[in-house]
Structures are given as structure tokens and as C-alpha cells.
Scaffold this motif. Sequence first.
Motif, mmCIF file in Angstrom:
data_model
loop_
_atom_site.group_PDB
_atom_site.id
_atom_site.type_symbol
_atom_site.label_atom_id
_atom_site.label_comp_id
_atom_site.label_asym_id
_atom_site.label_seq_id
_atom_site.Cartn_x
_atom_site.Cartn_y
_atom_site.Cartn_z
ATOM 1 N N VAL A 61 0.858 -1.183 0.000
ATOM 2 C CA VAL A 61 0.000 0.000 0.000
ATOM 3 C C VAL A 61 0.891 1.229 0.000
ATOM 4 C CG1 VAL A 61 -1.704 1.319 1.321
ATOM 5 C CG2 VAL A 61 -1.854 -1.164 1.231
ATOM 6 N N ARG A 62 0.589 2.165 -0.872
ATOM 7 C CA ARG A 62 1.284 3.451 -0.893
ATOM 8 C C ARG A 62 0.333 4.488 -0.324
ATOM 9 N NH1 ARG A 62 3.015 6.808 -6.270
ATOM 10 N NH2 ARG A 62 4.034 8.527 -5.186
ATOM 11 N N ARG A 63 0.805 5.259 0.627
ATOM 12 C CA ARG A 63 -0.024 6.273 1.277
ATOM 13 C C ARG A 63 0.505 7.650 0.900
ATOM 14 N NH1 ARG A 63 0.126 4.992 7.223
ATOM 15 N NH2 ARG A 63 -1.055 3.143 6.839
ATOM 16 N N ILE A 64 -0.376 8.494 0.355
ATOM 17 C CA ILE A 64 -0.026 9.850 -0.055
ATOM 18 C C ILE A 64 -0.923 10.831 0.682
ATOM 19 C CG2 ILE A 64 0.028 11.464 -1.998
ATOM 20 C CD1 ILE A 64 0.379 9.059 -3.832
ATOM 21 N N ALA A 65 -0.337 11.919 1.191
ATOM 22 C CA ALA A 65 -1.119 12.957 1.862
ATOM 23 C C ALA A 65 -1.073 14.241 1.032
ATOM 24 C CB ALA A 65 -0.569 13.221 3.253
ATOM 25 N N ALA A 66 -2.166 14.979 1.067
ATOM 26 C CA ALA A 66 -2.260 16.243 0.338
ATOM 27 C C ALA A 66 -3.100 17.238 1.125
ATOM 28 C CB ALA A 66 -2.877 16.021 -1.044
ATOM 29 N N ASN A 67 -2.898 18.515 0.831
ATOM 30 C CA ASN A 67 -3.699 19.555 1.488
ATOM 31 C C ASN A 67 -5.176 19.422 1.132
ATOM 32 O OD1 ASN A 67 -1.430 20.761 2.626
ATOM 33 N ND2 ASN A 67 -1.095 22.025 0.830
ATOM 34 N N ARG A 68 -5.438 19.127 -0.150
ATOM 35 C CA ARG A 68 -6.828 18.996 -0.605
ATOM 36 C C ARG A 68 -6.930 17.803 -1.542
ATOM 37 N NH1 ARG A 68 -9.584 23.642 -3.433
ATOM 38 N NH2 ARG A 68 -8.025 23.114 -4.981
ATOM 39 N N VAL A 69 -8.063 17.120 -1.480
ATOM 40 C CA VAL A 69 -8.379 16.056 -2.427
ATOM 41 C C VAL A 69 -9.765 16.335 -2.986
ATOM 42 C CG1 VAL A 69 -8.888 13.600 -2.682
ATOM 43 C CG2 VAL A 69 -6.903 14.319 -1.354
ATOM 44 N N LEU A 70 -9.850 16.341 -4.300
ATOM 45 C CA LEU A 70 -11.122 16.542 -4.983
ATOM 46 C C LEU A 70 -11.579 15.204 -5.535
ATOM 47 C CD1 LEU A 70 -10.102 19.714 -7.032
ATOM 48 C CD2 LEU A 70 -11.181 19.633 -4.779
ATOM 49 N N VAL A 71 -12.774 14.793 -5.145
ATOM 50 C CA VAL A 71 -13.338 13.530 -5.624
ATOM 51 C C VAL A 71 -14.841 13.711 -5.777
ATOM 52 C CG1 VAL A 71 -13.482 12.582 -3.288
ATOM 53 C CG2 VAL A 71 -13.483 11.038 -5.247
ATOM 54 N N ASP A 72 -15.343 13.316 -6.943
ATOM 55 C CA ASP A 72 -16.741 13.542 -7.286
ATOM 56 C C ASP A 72 -17.058 15.026 -7.045
ATOM 57 O OD1 ASP A 72 -17.023 10.832 -7.992
ATOM 58 O OD2 ASP A 72 -17.431 10.292 -5.914
ATOM 59 N N ASP A 73 -18.054 15.328 -6.239
ATOM 60 C CA ASP A 73 -18.405 16.717 -5.950
ATOM 61 C C ASP A 73 -17.927 17.152 -4.576
ATOM 62 O OD1 ASP A 73 -19.630 17.073 -8.399
ATOM 63 O OD2 ASP A 73 -21.582 16.395 -7.673
ATOM 64 N N LEU B 123 -9.113 13.016 -7.806
ATOM 65 C CA LEU B 123 -9.393 11.607 -8.049
ATOM 66 C C LEU B 123 -10.521 11.490 -9.053
ATOM 67 C CD1 LEU B 123 -9.382 10.220 -4.387
ATOM 68 C CD2 LEU B 123 -7.442 10.616 -5.920
ATOM 69 N N MET B 124 -10.389 10.533 -9.965
ATOM 70 C CA MET B 124 -11.453 10.304 -10.949
ATOM 71 C C MET B 124 -11.552 8.815 -11.235
ATOM 72 S SD MET B 124 -9.692 11.596 -14.492
ATOM 73 C CE MET B 124 -10.731 10.655 -15.576
ATOM 74 N N ARG B 125 -12.639 8.417 -11.841
ATOM 75 C CA ARG B 125 -12.847 7.010 -12.175
ATOM 76 C C ARG B 125 -12.362 6.748 -13.599
ATOM 77 N NH1 ARG B 125 -15.065 4.759 -8.029
ATOM 78 N NH2 ARG B 125 -16.349 6.001 -6.656
ATOM 79 N N ASN B 126 -11.666 5.633 -13.773
ATOM 80 C CA ASN B 126 -11.222 5.267 -15.113
ATOM 81 C C ASN B 126 -12.363 4.557 -15.838
ATOM 82 O OD1 ASN B 126 -11.271 2.626 -14.140
ATOM 83 N ND2 ASN B 126 -9.062 2.329 -14.257
ATOM 84 N N SER B 127 -12.092 4.028 -17.017
ATOM 85 C CA SER B 127 -13.142 3.397 -17.824
ATOM 86 C C SER B 127 -13.714 2.140 -17.161
ATOM 87 C CB SER B 127 -12.605 3.054 -19.208
ATOM 88 O OG SER B 127 -11.510 2.166 -19.101
ATOM 89 N N GLU B 128 -12.962 1.563 -16.215
ATOM 90 C CA GLU B 128 -13.448 0.382 -15.485
ATOM 91 C C GLU B 128 -14.165 0.755 -14.201
ATOM 92 O OE1 GLU B 128 -9.812 -1.690 -14.863
ATOM 93 O OE2 GLU B 128 -9.701 -2.393 -16.931
ATOM 94 N N GLY B 129 -14.234 2.062 -13.897
ATOM 95 C CA GLY B 129 -14.912 2.522 -12.697
ATOM 96 C C GLY B 129 -14.040 2.560 -11.456
ATOM 97 N N LYS B 130 -12.738 2.292 -11.616
ATOM 98 C CA LYS B 130 -11.824 2.322 -10.481
ATOM 99 C C LYS B 130 -11.275 3.734 -10.288
ATOM 100 C CE LYS B 130 -10.399 -2.449 -10.951
ATOM 101 N NZ LYS B 130 -9.267 -3.361 -11.092
ATOM 102 N N LEU B 131 -11.118 4.136 -9.016
ATOM 103 C CA LEU B 131 -10.575 5.465 -8.728
ATOM 104 C C LEU B 131 -9.075 5.495 -8.983
ATOM 105 C CD1 LEU B 131 -12.238 6.719 -5.423
ATOM 106 C CD2 LEU B 131 -12.383 7.751 -7.674
#
Length: 66
Positions: A3-15, A53-61
Motif C-alpha cells: 500500500v502506498r499512502r499519499i497525503a495532500a492539502n486537498r483532495v477533490l473527488v466527485d463533488d 481523483l477520478m474514475r477510469n473506464s473500469e470505474g476504479k478510482l
Amino acid sequence: MTVRRIAANRVLVDDCELEQCVVELDAHGFVTKYYTFTHELPFTEWLGGTLRLMRNSEGKLIIADV
């Protein structure tokens, strides 16, 4: 399982926009989970900035922008 863990100030996912967020990735680079945090976690890469973050063509984030 690696598992790789990444931290960020902001994460945008969906709405949603999350602040102080960790994103966990599997060995293939797919997002397995994401969550906000209040203290530093061991073995976490701090990227800062904003991750989208976005979903690819297979629906995976995946991470779209770093």
C-alpha cells in the motif's frame, strides 16, 4: 499487499473537496481508500497541494492530477 499512502492539502473527488487527506493506493496505482487525518501517519508521502481523483473506464478510482 503493498500500500502506498499519499497525503495532500486537498483532495477533490466527485463533488467533494476534502482537506488534510490521505489517499491509499494499491500496487497497481488504484485508490483503495481516502480519508481525512488530524495527525501525521507513519510511512506517508506528503505531496501537499491538491490531488484530483477520478474514475477510469473500469470505474476504479485513480489519481488524475498530482
